[in-house]
Design an enzyme around this catalytic site. Structure first.
Site, short mmCIF file in Angstrom:
data_model
loop_
_atom_site.label_atom_id
_atom_site.label_comp_id
_atom_site.label_asym_id
_atom_site.label_seq_id
_atom_site.Cartn_x
_atom_site.Cartn_y
_atom_site.Cartn_z
N HIS A 1 55.94 -0.95 1.58
CA HIS A 1 55.74 -0.17 2.71
C HIS A 1 57.06 0.76 2.42
O HIS A 1 57.82 0.50 1.99
CB HIS A 1 56.29 -0.96 3.87
CG HIS A 1 56.38 -0.44 5.01
ND1 HIS A 1 57.51 -0.40 5.85
CD2 HIS A 1 55.71 0.66 5.85
CE1 HIS A 1 57.71 0.14 6.68
NE2 HIS A 1 56.75 0.87 6.96
N HIS B 1 61.02 9.31 6.03
CA HIS B 1 60.52 9.31 7.54
C HIS B 1 61.76 9.62 8.35
O HIS B 1 62.97 9.86 7.66
CB HIS B 1 60.40 7.77 8.12
CG HIS B 1 61.67 6.71 7.39
ND1 HIS B 1 62.65 6.64 7.92
CD2 HIS B 1 61.21 5.72 6.24
CE1 HIS B 1 63.40 5.75 7.17
NE2 HIS B 1 62.60 5.14 6.35
#
Length: 318
Positions: free
Chosen positions: A53, A99
């Site tokens: 992830h 992110h």
């Protein structure tokens, strides 16, 4: 006797040349596919892959709260990861793996992994030195960057030529080819993106596949260590039991339990989270949605911690 042996050898060579001419995959008995000879004849849609992830967000600094991994993508791949999830954003004219958030309150949570092109070069280097591996890329595109902007990035890194292009726009779980045939054809990289590829109007971008038309995920950013399962993100027209499935087995903890809170990966609990037992429990929780089959992707934080690969091998029957 010698004459018979010569005839047998000649027949074998003829079959091999004929198979090659017809474009049929040539799979040796001793060939390994993703580390196991048994996987060569197994379909991609019936295989479980270890996933990382936010694979770009790697740091050995325990105070880097935005990190999701402790080792970089090259180390992840060498450790057995075969599904790389990334999030992308524009940084000037370039697409970065990162992110981010527009909230000033949580600006410290940003993690910029640099240019996507540089990240993908590392992936390509691994693939070039490991010719019997099938790899999946799963791209989150929250800014809805046009698909055409990704094409030059993949072209420059050489991954376009290695990307698998399905024979039909939407593939059900059982439609996918075997790992062995993907490796033999050298089309052994499957690229999904969550937004922007649904229309598939540009021929040059056919290798970038719409994720949620062919795959479902359970809850994103989970905070419950029991990992209850439900189909959380997907799109039609396929039913969940016809799609590939991804379990988000990456536990988070809330460090600001007011308002919407601030979630960070739970590194302290990761040895337990990434244990064989806990991963199997999560897979079992999701099994009713896929006719009691295994998940295709097990997405972990801190893949270097625990026994994620052992758990995936067990799910694959090894």
């Amino acid at each position: 006797m010698l004459s018979s042996l010569r005839l047998a050898a000649t027949a074998l060579v003829s079959v091999l040349f004929a198979s090659s001419a017809l474009g049929l995959p040539l799979i040796r008995r001793d060939q390994l596919c993703n580390g196991h000879s048994e996987l060569c004849e197994r379909k991609y849609g019936n295989t479980t892959f270890l996933g990382a992830h936010d694979s770009f967000a790697a740091s050995g600094n325990p105070f880097a709260l935005a990190r999701t991994q402790e080792v970089d993508v090259s180390a992840q791949l060498n450790a057995g990861v075969r599904a790389l999830q990334v999030q992308t954003h524009k940084n000037g004219a370039d697409i970065h793996v990162c992110h981010t958030s527009k909230s000033l309150i949580i600006r410290f949570m940003l993690f910029d992994g640099g240019k996507t092109e540089d990240y993908l070069h590392k992936v390509k280097l691994f693939l070039d030195s490991h010719p019997n591996e099938v790899l999946t890329l799963i791209i989150a595109n929250p800014e809805n960057i046009p698909i055409k902007e990704y094409i030059p990035v993949f072209n420059k890194t050489g991954l376009t030529d290695m990307a698998y292009v399905p024979p039909q726009p939407i593939m059900s779980r059982d439609d996918w080819p075997t790992l062995g045939s993907m490796i033999s054809s050298q089309k052994r990289v499957v690229i999904f993106i969550d937004k922007g590829a649904e229309a598939r109007t540009e021929p040059a971008s056919q290798f970038i596949l719409p994720q949620f038309q062919q795959m479902w995920e359970d809850k994103y950013d989970p905070t419950d260590s029991k990992f209850p399962c439900k189909v959380d993100r997907t799109a039609g027209p396929l039913a969940p039991n016809q799609q590939l499935s991804l379990i988000n087995h990456n536990l988070n903890t809330n460090i600001l339990p007011i308002g919407r809170g601030v979630l960070i990966p739970d590194r302290l609990d990761s040895p337990r989270t990434n244990s064989i037992q806990e991963i199997q429990k999560h897979a079992e929780n999701c099994a009713p949605y896929v006719d009691d089959r295994r998940p295709n992707f097990v997405l972990l934080d801190f893949v270097n911690v625990g026994l994620g690969l052992d758990a995936v091998n067990k799910l694959n029957g090894f």
